[in-house]
Design a protein around this motif. Structure first.
Motif, PDB file in Angstrom:
ATOM      1  N   THR A  49       0.833  -1.208   0.000  1.00 49.43           N
ATOM      2  CA  THR A  49       0.000   0.000   0.000  1.00 49.43           C
ATOM      3  C   THR A  49       0.865   1.254   0.000  1.00 49.43           C
ATOM      4  OG1 THR A  49      -1.762  -1.169   1.153  1.00 49.43           O
ATOM      5  CG2 THR A  49      -1.788   1.247   1.263  1.00 49.43           C
TER       6      THR A  49
ATOM      7  N   SER B 252      -0.996   4.116  -1.918  1.00 50.54           N
ATOM      8  CA  SER B 252      -1.432   5.244  -1.087  1.00 50.54           C
ATOM      9  C   SER B 252      -1.133   6.579  -1.777  1.00 50.54           C
ATOM     10  CB  SER B 252      -0.743   5.185   0.271  1.00 50.54           C
ATOM     11  OG  SER B 252       0.658   5.272   0.134  1.00 50.54           O
TER      12      SER B 252
ATOM     13  N   ASN C 294       1.457  12.254   2.037  1.00 46.98           N
ATOM     14  CA  ASN C 294       0.156  12.758   1.586  1.00 46.98           C
ATOM     15  C   ASN C 294       0.148  14.281   1.494  1.00 46.98           C
ATOM     16  OD1 ASN C 294      -0.780  10.148   1.490  1.00 46.98           O
ATOM     17  ND2 ASN C 294      -2.056  10.300   3.318  1.00 46.98           N
TER      18      ASN C 294
ATOM     19  N   ASN D  83      -7.409   0.001  -5.023  1.00 46.08           N
ATOM     20  CA  ASN D  83      -7.261   0.409  -3.630  1.00 46.08           C
ATOM     21  C   ASN D  83      -8.606   0.432  -2.907  1.00 46.08           C
ATOM     22  OD1 ASN D  83      -5.825   1.897  -1.313  1.00 46.08           O
ATOM     23  ND2 ASN D  83      -7.380   3.385  -1.924  1.00 46.08           N
TER      24      ASN D  83
END
Length: 287
Positions: A38, A43, A101, A135
């Motif tokens: 991930t 991500s 992020n 995802n």
């Protein structure tokens, strides 16, 4: 000698895997997808997709507003489902997930490199959309399996609710925050659900109909959980690719479910909106 090519072709066709082979655990396709890390690829693609989705609506807002809404969309669903299962979400236990992020959010909203350009061209947009749907299905089924393990086979509603929250919780909460804080009058995710919400509900329904982990419907499940997840992945990817060619549409069988509920709501008199009252005062009666 003239029949040799046909004979070889027959042997070749017989050697091809059948549909059952493709869906069997021996094929290991689901296992390969589930083992994809991930972090950082999936991500990062998810965060990039979310930020590009929100940029047209938030580019004129203060930077903190765009950051909060984008991060809510990215992590709220997984955070809520993790806490319901008495677990910490990954972004609290991973040192680099949230900083990455935020970096992607900054590049999309403020970088002079116009990082969102990848979403404007089909060859780069398609793999991003495919990874985003993979995802989504992974998040939903991971929450469903964990909920089934912790809550037990008897808890259908609880497991289903956790799966739905994992799949669409971030979208619902970020959409709600956006409409409340900015007093936006456009249709919300609750008044006009998008494909993201519909796909989450459909995936959870297929989990219980096809896999039936608690054996509530059948003595033996129609498919294994991994086979069901593989079908849902292909279903989501098929819709994502088809939309690129024919435009937005609601695929079968979700369109039939929507039509059914539409008919039921129209049959209910209480669902009909009342006519607005006239603003004019009634005429005075003559004495």
């Amino acid at each position: 000698p003239q029949q040799a090519p046909a004979h070889h072709m027959t042997e070749y066709l017989q050697s091809l895997p059948s549909l059952q082979d493709l869906l069997s655990k021996e094929f290991h396709m689901v296992e390969m997808i589930l083992l994809l890390p991930t972090f950082p690829i999936i991500s990062s693609v998810h965060t990039y997709f979310v930020c590009c989705k929100w940029k047209p609506h938030l580019k004129s807002q203060y930077w903190l507003m765009s950051l909060v809404i984008c991060m809510i969309d990215c992590v709220a669903g997984g955070t809520a489902s993790s806490y319901m299962l008495l677990q910490l979400p990954s972004w609290l236990t991973h040192n680099f997930l949230m900083p990455l992020n935020i970096l992607i959010w900054y590049l999309v909203f403020f970088s002079p490199l116009t990082a969102e350009e990848a979403m404007r061209y089909f060859p780069t947009r398609l793999p991003i959309i495919v990874i985003e749907h993979i995802n989504k299905s992974r998040s939903i089924f991971s929450a469903l399996e964990m909920g089934h393990r912790i809550l037990g086979a008897g808890s259908v509603f609880g497991t289903a609710f956790i799966g739905i929250v994992a799949g669409v919780g971030g979208t619902l909460l970020s959409n709600l925050v956006y409409h409340i804080l900015l007093q936006n009058n456009n249709p919300s995710e609750l008044s006009r659900p998008t494909w993201s919400s519909k796909a989450a509900f459909f995936s959870v329904a297929m989990y219980f109909i096809l896999a039936d982990p608690g054996h509530k419907l059948y003595s033996e499940s129609l498919l294994t959980i991994h086979q069901t997840q593989l079908i849902i992945m292909f279903y989501m990817v098929y819709h994502a690719v088809a939309v690129e060619f024919v435009g937005d549409f609601v695929p079968f069988p979700i369109n039939l479910v929507e039509s059914f509920f539409g008919i039921v709501m129209r049959m209910n008199p209480s669902s009909i909106e009342p006519r607005p009252q006239s603003s004019r005062m009634p005429p005075r009666l003559k004495k």
